[in-house]
Motif scaffolding. Structure first.
Motif, short mmCIF file in Angstrom:
data_model
loop_
_atom_site.label_atom_id
_atom_site.label_comp_id
_atom_site.label_asym_id
_atom_site.label_seq_id
_atom_site.Cartn_x
_atom_site.Cartn_y
_atom_site.Cartn_z
N ILE A 89 16.93 -2.47 -31.79
CA ILE A 89 16.46 -1.72 -32.86
C ILE A 89 17.07 -0.72 -33.88
CG2 ILE A 89 14.41 -1.64 -34.10
CD1 ILE A 89 12.61 -3.69 -32.90
N ASP A 90 16.91 0.46 -33.06
CA ASP A 90 16.83 1.71 -33.37
C ASP A 90 18.65 1.76 -34.64
OD1 ASP A 90 15.66 4.22 -33.67
OD2 ASP A 90 17.48 4.76 -32.60
N ASP A 91 19.37 0.71 -33.50
CA ASP A 91 20.58 1.26 -34.47
C ASP A 91 20.60 0.72 -35.54
OD1 ASP A 91 21.68 1.91 -32.30
OD2 ASP A 91 22.25 -0.64 -31.62
N ILE A 92 19.59 0.18 -35.94
CA ILE A 92 19.13 -0.40 -37.52
C ILE A 92 19.33 -0.14 -38.22
CG2 ILE A 92 18.15 -2.28 -38.97
CD1 ILE A 92 17.50 -4.21 -36.90
N ILE A 93 18.12 1.23 -38.40
CA ILE A 93 17.59 2.04 -39.44
C ILE A 93 19.29 3.93 -38.89
CG2 ILE A 93 16.18 3.70 -37.16
CD1 ILE A 93 14.74 4.28 -39.62
N ASP A 94 19.53 3.58 -37.52
CA ASP A 94 20.34 4.30 -37.49
C ASP A 94 21.72 4.03 -38.46
OD1 ASP A 94 19.39 5.57 -35.98
OD2 ASP A 94 20.62 5.13 -34.05
N THR A 95 21.91 2.72 -38.51
CA THR A 95 22.98 1.78 -39.40
C THR A 95 22.85 2.56 -41.01
OG1 THR A 95 23.32 0.98 -37.77
CG2 THR A 95 24.72 0.35 -40.18
#
Lengths: 215, 498
Positions: A89-95
């Motif tokens: 999920i962290d990848d979503i906000i990172d992206t």
């Protein structure tokens, strides 16, 4: 025992807060794309700062949650799953943060005739992200609703793919643009679409974890 | 010497802790919900409390080993049971300690020429089959109920984790308490009448009786077993048969406790009957068998895949081996102990179908026809006596145990000193106690003579009609009689006559 219960409650609210941050990040991302396209420079800068803060806070929360799960040996059956879930999920906000930063650094020229399509793409990718955040909340609280949210994620992800595809076709059919500009535009369609792909990754994991979640 | 004998009791305690703690905390540790260390600490504390407080009622009985009439024999029987259980623990198999004890006692019976009550064998075999089946059925029902309920009420993953953990610790603590309370008599009971401990006052807060001190030491042995060696069996119960999730781990211990409570609680039966409710038939159950059954039940409820049948096969083999191995080991060790170390491992018991016994049996409407040739003959071996009765009067098979019991010579002397020192006033009713006092100074040859004398003195010593309503009452009365017999039994008649 009371201390343990309090720390359980605290951890539950931390997870909620973390998901709130990711959800806010997605909203800021959609707004940021809109502001960039409408050349609202100040608002766009504001979006950049906000998403940066949200991403930092989310990272910190994620680390605290992971740390607590391990130090108190909580949810032994699902600890690995929850960890994987929080990290993807962290990848979503990172992206989302990464894409807005790219807008700010590379300042791509986007012809006005494409504005609406870019906006729509950002919104669809955002909806996929939102749906997966809902699905994750349900995974923790009301597992039977996970499926309802997951199918939305898959739907929006496909939609975002189609919209991205349409943008690319349109861009390469435009005669008044240089090839390098066309490449640039294609990349930005791809960057925005990546948000939906990240949401799909989370959804794939959730689908499996949900099966494991039943006793 | 007594302290040397005590070591086998402690060894038995250690084995019990090492093996039976898995029935209580195995699933919780296997599902990684409770750390082994935490489980061991909680289990030890509650075993101690259970043994010292809950085991108090058991001080009136000698436990199963009470059947063995010489201390050296108890030592060997306890040692054989302990060794067998320790061996099974090494093989990571959950087995029943009390079945090992029963097996070892049967070994002693063979050695000493005592008649074996074959009911105890049937009980063991029934437990192997019936107990796991009942417990599996309970686990399956609970599994489906839990699944339905958990679908309806939405509990956060972490809260669920918290509740399950608390549930596992509470049920585990309760299980450990029962483990201590129910088994301490088997571990230490025979030593209660012989230890030279003085009552101990703990900082003026409370006083521990000598039996409680002994039970405390026994419980420490159990706790040591839990800490040092119980992990292996926990691993088998918690993960070897079927991989359990935390909630199913809780379901397993819940069904185990339910089966033990519903099918072995005489208190519950008495309560149901007294309230005019249908009672649940009591069946022999054992926690080791119940826990394995419950794990299988969960495996079946989840579709049956993932059950490791090879492990189950090993466990079943362990169940059958335990009483047999304990019996054989006891027999061989008794032989060595008696012949090499010259220790008396059993006391000779005499049986004589004297005139008074015949009169008594006739009063009880027990047919003694055909037994005339045995009249006034003294037998020193109950097995021989049994075969004589059976050969002379084949029709009396049904009553043969009663005839043997009545003919058994048990010298009893109602010593006034023992009345004031050993008889627990609080346990007996005032009428019962008064009757005992009235008999001070009298001697009896048979236990039934003392029974009759007490019954003539007080109605409170009389049995109630034999029906379900009074089953528990009569059983308690029997326990009181047994207690008196063990107190007033003249173990060495020659010293008494001096």
């Amino acid at each position: 025992m009371a201390i343990l219960f309090r720390s359980t409650r605290a951890l539950e609210s931390e997870i909620d807060e973390y998901l709130d941050d990711v959800s806010n990040g997605i909203l800021v991302f959609i707004d940021g794309v809109k502001n960039y396209l409408s050349k609202n420079v100040d608002s766009f800068k504001d979006n950049l700062t906000t998403i940066d803060k949200l991403e930092g806070k989310a990272d910190e929360l994620r680390r605290t949650i992971e740390n607590n799960l391990y130090t108190h040996s909580l949810i032994p059956e699902h600890r690995g799953d929850v960890l994987g879930l929080l990290e993807t999920i962290d990848d979503i906000i990172d992206t989302a943060k990464e894409t807005l930063t790219q807008f700010s650094v590379e300042k791509p020229y986007i012809p006005e005739s494409l504005h609406q399509q870019y906006n729509e793409l950002a919104e669809t990718a955002g909806k996929a992200g939102e749906a997966v955040v809902h699905a994750t909340r349900s995974f923790f609280k009301e597992v039977k609703l996970v499926q309802d949210h997951l199918h939305k994620v898959y739907f929006y992800e496909k939609e975002a793919d189609k919209q991205g595809d349409r943008i690319k076709r349109k861009v390469f059919e435009m005669d008044d643009l240089e090839l390098c500009q066309k490449f640039h535009l294609r990349y930005f369609a791809l960057h925005i679409d990546t948000l939906a792909d990240m949401a799909e990754n989370v959804a794939d994991r959730l689908a499996i974890y949900t099966i494991k979640r039943t006793i | 010497m007594i302290f040397i004998y005590l070591t086998s009791g402690l060894f038995l305690g250690w084995s019990l802790g090492a093996n039976d703690a898995a029935n209580v905390f195995g699933t919780a540790v296997g599902a990684k919900m409770v750390r082994f260390k935490t489980a061991a600490i909680v289990a030890s504390i509650f075993v101690l409390i259970g043994a010292v407080i809950g085991g108090a009622g058991a001080t009136h009985t000698l436990g199963k080993l009470g059947a063995v009439n010489a201390l050296a024999g108890s030592f060997i029987v306890a040692f054989s049971a302990a060794f067998t259980v320790a061996w099974m623990t090494k093989l990571k198999l959950p087995v029943s300690t009390s079945q090992a004890i029963v097996g070892a006692i049967i070994g002693w019976n063979f050695f000493s020429g005592s008649v074996t009550d074959y009911d105890s064998l049937t009980k063991i075999v029934t437990t192997w089959v019936l107990c796991p089946v009942l417990s599996a059925a309970f686990a399956m029902i609970l599994f489906f109920v839990f699944r339905k309920v958990l679908e309806k009420i939405n509990v956060h993953l972490l809260s669920m984790d918290f509740y399950t953990r608390i549930g596992l610790i509470l049920v585990g603590a309760f299980g450990a308490y029962s483990l201590g309370a129910n088994n301490i008599a088997n571990v230490m009971g025979v030593f209660v009448p012989v230890v030279p401990f003085e009552p101990l006052n703990v900082y003026g807060l409370f006083t521990l009786t000598s039996a409680q001190i002994l039970f405390f030491i026994g419980a420490l042995a159990i706790a040591t077993g839990i800490f040092t060696y119980s992990y292996k069996v926990m691993d088998t119960v918690g993960g070897g048969i079927f991989r359990l999730s935390p909630v199913t781990a809780l379901i397993v211990v819940l069904s185990e406790s339910l089966v033990l409570f519903l099918f072995s609680s005489e208190g519950l039966e008495a309560w149901l009957i007294s309230h005019g409710l249908p009672s649940i038939p009591l069946v022999p159950v054992s926690s080791s068998q119940a826990v394995v059954g419950a794990v299988i039940g969960i495996g079946l409820a989840k579709g049956g895949r993932g059950i490791r049948f090879n492990v189950l096969g090993e466990i079943a083999a362990g169940w059958v081996t335990t009483p047999i191995a304990a019996g054989i080991l006891a027999f061989i060790s008794l032989f060595i102990f008696q012949n090499v170390f010259n220790q008396q491992v059993s006391k000779q018991v005499e049986y004589c179908l004297s005139d008074e016994v015949v009169t008594y049996l006739e009063q009880k409407q027990i047919p003694v026809r055909g037994l005339e040739p045995l009249r006034n003959e003294v037998y020193t071996n109950s097995v021989q006596f049994l075969s004589s009765i059976e050969s002379h009067s084949p029709g009396s098979k049904k009553f043969v145990r009663k005839i043997i019991e009545a003919s058994k010579i048990t010298p009893l002397f109602i010593d006034p000193v023992l009345i004031s020192n050993e008889v627990d006033r609080r346990w007996f009713t005032p009428g019962q106690y008064e009757a005992i006092q009235k008999l001070a100074g009298k001697s009896f040859k048979h236990t039934w003579q003392l029974k009759q004398a007490l019954q003539n003195l007080s109605d409170e010593w009389k049995y109630k009609p034999e029906n379900r309503k009074f089953k528990l009452y009569n059983k308690n009365l029997d326990k009181k009689y047994e207690n008196l017999f063990s107190i007033f039994h003249v173990r060495n008649p020659s010293t008494k006559s001096k």
